[in-house]
Design a protein around this motif. Structure first.
Motif, short mmCIF file in Angstrom:
data_model
loop_
_atom_site.label_atom_id
_atom_site.label_comp_id
_atom_site.label_asym_id
_atom_site.label_seq_id
_atom_site.Cartn_x
_atom_site.Cartn_y
_atom_site.Cartn_z
N HIS B 34 -0.05 -10.72 -14.13
CA HIS B 34 -0.05 -10.41 -15.57
C HIS B 34 -1.31 -9.67 -16.00
CE1 HIS B 34 3.61 -12.58 -15.97
NE2 HIS B 34 3.07 -13.65 -15.42
N GLY B 35 -2.19 -9.39 -15.06
CA GLY B 35 -3.33 -8.53 -15.37
C GLY B 35 -4.61 -9.30 -15.59
N VAL B 82 -12.42 -5.47 -2.22
CA VAL B 82 -11.79 -6.75 -1.87
C VAL B 82 -11.25 -7.44 -3.12
CG1 VAL B 82 -12.18 -9.04 -0.90
CG2 VAL B 82 -13.16 -7.04 0.22
N MET B 83 -12.05 -7.43 -4.18
CA MET B 83 -11.61 -8.12 -5.41
C MET B 83 -10.37 -7.45 -5.99
SD MET B 83 -13.47 -10.72 -6.00
CE MET B 83 -14.92 -11.40 -5.23
N TRP B 84 -10.39 -6.14 -6.05
CA TRP B 84 -9.26 -5.42 -6.66
C TRP B 84 -8.01 -5.57 -5.79
CZ3 TRP B 84 -8.57 -4.35 -11.45
CH2 TRP B 84 -7.64 -3.39 -11.86
N GLU B 85 -8.23 -5.58 -4.48
CA GLU B 85 -7.12 -5.79 -3.54
C GLU B 85 -6.45 -7.15 -3.77
OE1 GLU B 85 -8.43 -5.41 0.50
OE2 GLU B 85 -6.73 -6.54 1.30
N TRP B 86 -7.25 -8.13 -4.19
CA TRP B 86 -6.70 -9.47 -4.44
C TRP B 86 -6.27 -9.63 -5.89
CZ3 TRP B 86 -5.89 -13.84 -1.33
CH2 TRP B 86 -6.28 -13.71 0.00
N GLY B 87 -6.13 -8.54 -6.62
CA GLY B 87 -5.64 -8.65 -8.00
C GLY B 87 -6.72 -8.99 -9.00
N GLU B 88 -7.97 -8.78 -8.66
CA GLU B 88 -9.13 -8.96 -9.52
C GLU B 88 -9.27 -10.36 -10.12
OE1 GLU B 88 -12.17 -8.76 -10.02
OE2 GLU B 88 -12.09 -6.59 -10.11
N PRO B 89 -9.61 -11.33 -9.25
CA PRO B 89 -9.79 -12.71 -9.75
C PRO B 89 -10.99 -12.87 -10.68
CG PRO B 89 -10.35 -12.55 -7.42
CD PRO B 89 -9.74 -11.24 -7.80
N HIS B 253 -7.88 1.88 -3.17
CA HIS B 253 -7.78 0.81 -2.18
C HIS B 253 -6.56 -0.07 -2.44
CE1 HIS B 253 -9.36 -1.77 0.95
NE2 HIS B 253 -9.17 -2.82 0.17
N LEU B 254 -6.38 -0.47 -3.70
CA LEU B 254 -5.19 -1.25 -4.03
C LEU B 254 -3.93 -0.40 -3.81
CD1 LEU B 254 -3.74 -3.75 -5.12
CD2 LEU B 254 -4.13 -2.90 -7.42
N TYR B 344 3.27 -8.47 -6.02
CA TYR B 344 2.11 -7.62 -5.70
C TYR B 344 2.36 -6.18 -6.13
CZ TYR B 344 -2.08 -6.27 -3.09
OH TYR B 344 -3.33 -5.83 -2.74
N LEU B 345 3.54 -5.67 -5.80
CA LEU B 345 3.84 -4.27 -6.16
C LEU B 345 4.00 -4.12 -7.67
CD1 LEU B 345 6.21 -3.15 -3.27
CD2 LEU B 345 3.75 -2.78 -3.54
N GLN B 346 4.51 -5.16 -8.30
CA GLN B 346 4.63 -5.10 -9.77
C GLN B 346 3.23 -5.07 -10.39
OE1 GLN B 346 7.43 -7.74 -11.56
NE2 GLN B 346 6.59 -7.49 -13.61
N MET B 347 2.34 -5.90 -9.87
CA MET B 347 0.96 -5.91 -10.35
C MET B 347 0.35 -4.52 -10.20
SD MET B 347 -2.32 -6.03 -8.80
CE MET B 347 -2.33 -6.93 -7.23
N HIS B 348 0.54 -3.91 -9.03
CA HIS B 348 -0.02 -2.58 -8.81
C HIS B 348 0.56 -1.57 -9.80
CE1 HIS B 348 0.38 1.49 -7.03
NE2 HIS B 348 -0.93 1.35 -7.05
#
Lengths: 305, 381
Positions: B34-35, B82-89, B253-254, B344-348
């Motif tokens: 959800h961002g 790394v953070m952005w790859e993991w959806g930016e926690p 990267h993402l 994951y693809l939806q997030m991207h």
């Protein structure tokens, strides 16, 4: 990760710039479709500039930098295959080196002439031979490429077999293609930006029109990408990197081919402006190694299996 | 020139992955899609950033004297990837890492540094960026939100729009107009978001829950000590910040990771045997890697302390191309991804549309390339 030029690299590129200064512009009133110079070729060989890959502290990235820099000249020099592919086969092979794919005899071959070394790459292996008169057919004097080209009539049965994997040669060929394209793209972009900054219409330089600025800016993005991908592919030795670099180079070449001549208006149709010396080399490279689709397939296979 | 990561850099990347693998909840992909601005992720990030800080992973590239580990720009890039790859926690706190922190160090008063840096370093602060206005988007220098100095405080009136994170932010990094001089009349104020007179309204968006807002300032009183830099210094400061911001999110990267995921799905279904699909996938990979190498060339300049200039716009535009190509690839060949088929693809996909719009539209990047990199003569104004 270190992406700045080291001292050796800076020095070599400076040497090349000094050495090639007499060849940095087109001779006055010359309107050749392709420019070559035996004297330039001899000077590069004598200076050892085409052999830097084998020097341990220089290696393939420096070789790619040399190829990129030489491709910026209006003169076509056989540097890419000699610098980046030849050391993997036999550093002693006589130049020019002509790379051909097995079974592609209908394609013109760059720099082919009697005495040239022809390297034939097939799925099963790599062979080479010195081209004789009988194996070279002239392409005539109306060739629309800014390279000297000729046709290969046959591959002799007694060609020398090399103990090197064909995939490795294809990889290096793709790096060579990308490095050369990077230089051609850079020089063509420079040539066009100079022209559009000076040429006035409607009372102002045509470079002040956004229709041109944005397209040129996108061309800069593509050119920059090809430059870095070519160097990375040279450095990593990775088959995927090489195929992506070749693919991106051919995509970029296709993108700028007509745009750049378009920006020059009617001058873009003449041989008085030297732009074709870069773009009509890029056109040739667009078709090399089967073109974008084949390089894309090679990249997909290397990356994802 | 060397295109390999050092052993230490590889170990650093592995350490970050291992930490995230261990610390993020099992349903993380569904949770994070959800961002970074969603209320749930913002709340999660407040705890998580504190944990990152405790483990030296929030600001490893900061100098030791302000709470960092003294690592360099390459480590900053690895961290961002790394953070952005993991959806930016880290949620919206990634901004602190990328540009608010460095800008604070360079331009803040001692009192401001003492107040904000420890909070930022502990992973407890969420900022919003009060830049765009209804009539000042790409033409940011035309902004009109007024700040009048009355004694020792500014009275602020005006409106900001498309402001990320405003709904939950603690403090606004606010651009205001203090004189009519187009660029030298802009001043930065650091405004607590709970100051009376501020109204925030969320704008429904394509890019995720809680991401963009309108912010209204009605007679908001801000002490002059909250001014950041001198009056009229804002343009200089944000030019510095934006150079960091433009590299900030490693979207290439993402995009590449999303592409690899998409290929994984296509392999499973057998569709990756089709040459047309393979060719398009390779084209996408080429664009991702072109953007990556262009960005890395800029990181090297930062390592060497060289000015970054217009080339960061070139790298940024390459990133936009990569982001779009991968998004289009997914829509074309993995259509189910936008309808619940892949979190994951939806997030991207949802985040991708931002690439060419936020922190300077793609067309502005092209203008900068034309002027600064290609040195073309200026357009008439």
């Amino acid at each position: 990760m270190h992406l700045a030029l080291n001292e050796d690299q800076t020095q070599i590129l400076d040497f090349i710039d000094s050495l090639t200064r007499p060849y940095a512009t087109v001779p006055l009133h010359d309107t050749s479709f392709a420019l070559t110079s035996d004297a330039l070729d001899a000077e590069l060989v004598e200076g050892g500039f085409l052999d830097v890959m084998a020097v341990e502290e220089l290696g393939p990235v420096t070789a790619a930098l040399v190829v990129e820099r030489l491709a910026r000249l209006p003169f076509a020099v056989e540097a890419a295959a000699s610098s980046l592919v030849r050391p993997l086969i036999d550093p002693a092979l006589p130049r020019p080196l002509c790379l051909v794919e097995e079974g592609q005899l209908r394609r013109p071959v760059r720099f082919l002439r009697p005495g040239a070394t022809v390297v034939v790459v097939s799925k099963s292996g790599v062979r080479s031979f010195t081209a004789g008169q009988a194996q070279v057919r002239a392409a005539g004097d109306e060739v629309l490429y800014a390279y000297p080209v000729a046709y290969l009539t046959e591959v002799p049965g007694d060609a020398r077999v090399h103990d090197v994997a064909a995939d490795e040669i294809l990889r290096a060929w793709r790096v060579a293609l990308a490095a050369e394209a990077a230089g051609l793209l850079g020089a063509a972009l420079q040539s066009v930006t100079t022209y559009v900054s000076e040429r006035q219409q409607f009372g102002r330089p045509i470079a002040t029109f956004q229709a041109i600025r944005h397209r040129l800016a996108e061309d800069q993005v593509a050119t920059n990408g090809v430059y870095w991908m070519a160097l990375r592919a040279a450095g990593s030795g990775d088959a995927g990197d090489a195929a992506l670099a070749a693919l991106h180079a051919q995509e970029a070449a296709k993108r700028v081919g007509y745009d750049y001549h378009q920006f020059l208006g009617a001058m873009g149709m003449t041989l008085e402006h030297p732009l074709h010396l870069w773009t009509y080399r890029l056109k040739f490279l667009t078709g090399e190694l089967g073109g974008r689709g084949e390089n894309a397939l090679a990249a997909a296979a290397a990356i994802w299996g | 020139m060397d295109f390999e990561w050092t052993e230490e850099q590889q170990a650093f990347r592995a350490k970050l992955h291992a930490f995230l693998e261990a610390e993020l909840p099992d349903d993380w992909e569904a949770f994070s899609k959800h961002g970074p601005a969603s209320p749930a992720l913002t709340e999660f990030a407040r705890h998580f950033c504190r944990k990152l800080a405790e483990n030296g992973m929030l600001f490893p590239h900061w100098p030791k004297e302000i709470g960092g580990e003294g690592l360099g720009p390459w480590e900053q890039q690895i961290l961002a990837e790394v953070m952005w790859e993991w959806g930016e926690p880290r949620g919206g706190q990634y901004m602190n890492v990328n540009w608010i922190g460095p800008t604070m160090v360079r331009y803040g008063t001692e009192a401001q540094k003492a107040k904000y840096l420890p909070q930022i370093a502990k992973g407890e602060m969420l900022w919003c960026q009060g830049f765009s206005e209804p009539n000042s988007g790409s033409d940011l220098a035309s902004l009109r939100t007024r700040a009048e100095l009355e004694g020792d405080a500014y009275r602020v009136n005006g409106q900001k729009i498309w402001t990320s994170y405003a709904g939950l932010a603690d403090t606004c990094f606010l651009l205001t107009r203090t004189s009519d001089d187009r660029k030298r009349g802009i001043t930065i104020l650091l405004v607590p978001m709970d100051t009376p007179g501020i109204t925030v309204r969320q704008i429904p968006s394509l890019i995720g829950e809680g991401d963009i807002h309108e912010v209204f300032f009605d007679d908001v009183i801000v002490p002059a000590t909250q001014r950041f830099g001198e009056e009229g210094q804002a343009w200089e400061i944000i030019s510095y910040s934006l150079q960091n911001e433009r590299l900030g999110i490693p979207r290439y990267h993402l995009a590449r990771k999303a592409l690899d995921r998409a290929v994984g799905i296509l392999k499973e279904s057998g569709d990756f045997a089709r040459e047309s699909v393979r060719i398009e996938a390779a084209r996408c990979a080429a664009l991702c890697e072109a953007a990556r190498t262009a960005i890395y060339a800029i990181v090297q300049k930062r390592v060497d302390g060289l000015p970054v200039g217009g080339e960061s716009s070139s790298a940024r535009f390459a990133t936009v191309q990569a982001e779009r190509a991968v998004s289009e690839f997914v829509v074309e060949y993995v259509p189910e991804a936008l309808a619940g088929g892949s979190d994951y693809l939806q997030m991207h996909h949802q985040r991708g549309i931002v690439a060419g719009i936020a922190s300077g539209a793609a067309e502005i990047q092209l203008n900068i390339i034309a002027g600064d990199v290609l040195q073309l003569p200026r357009e008439p104004r």
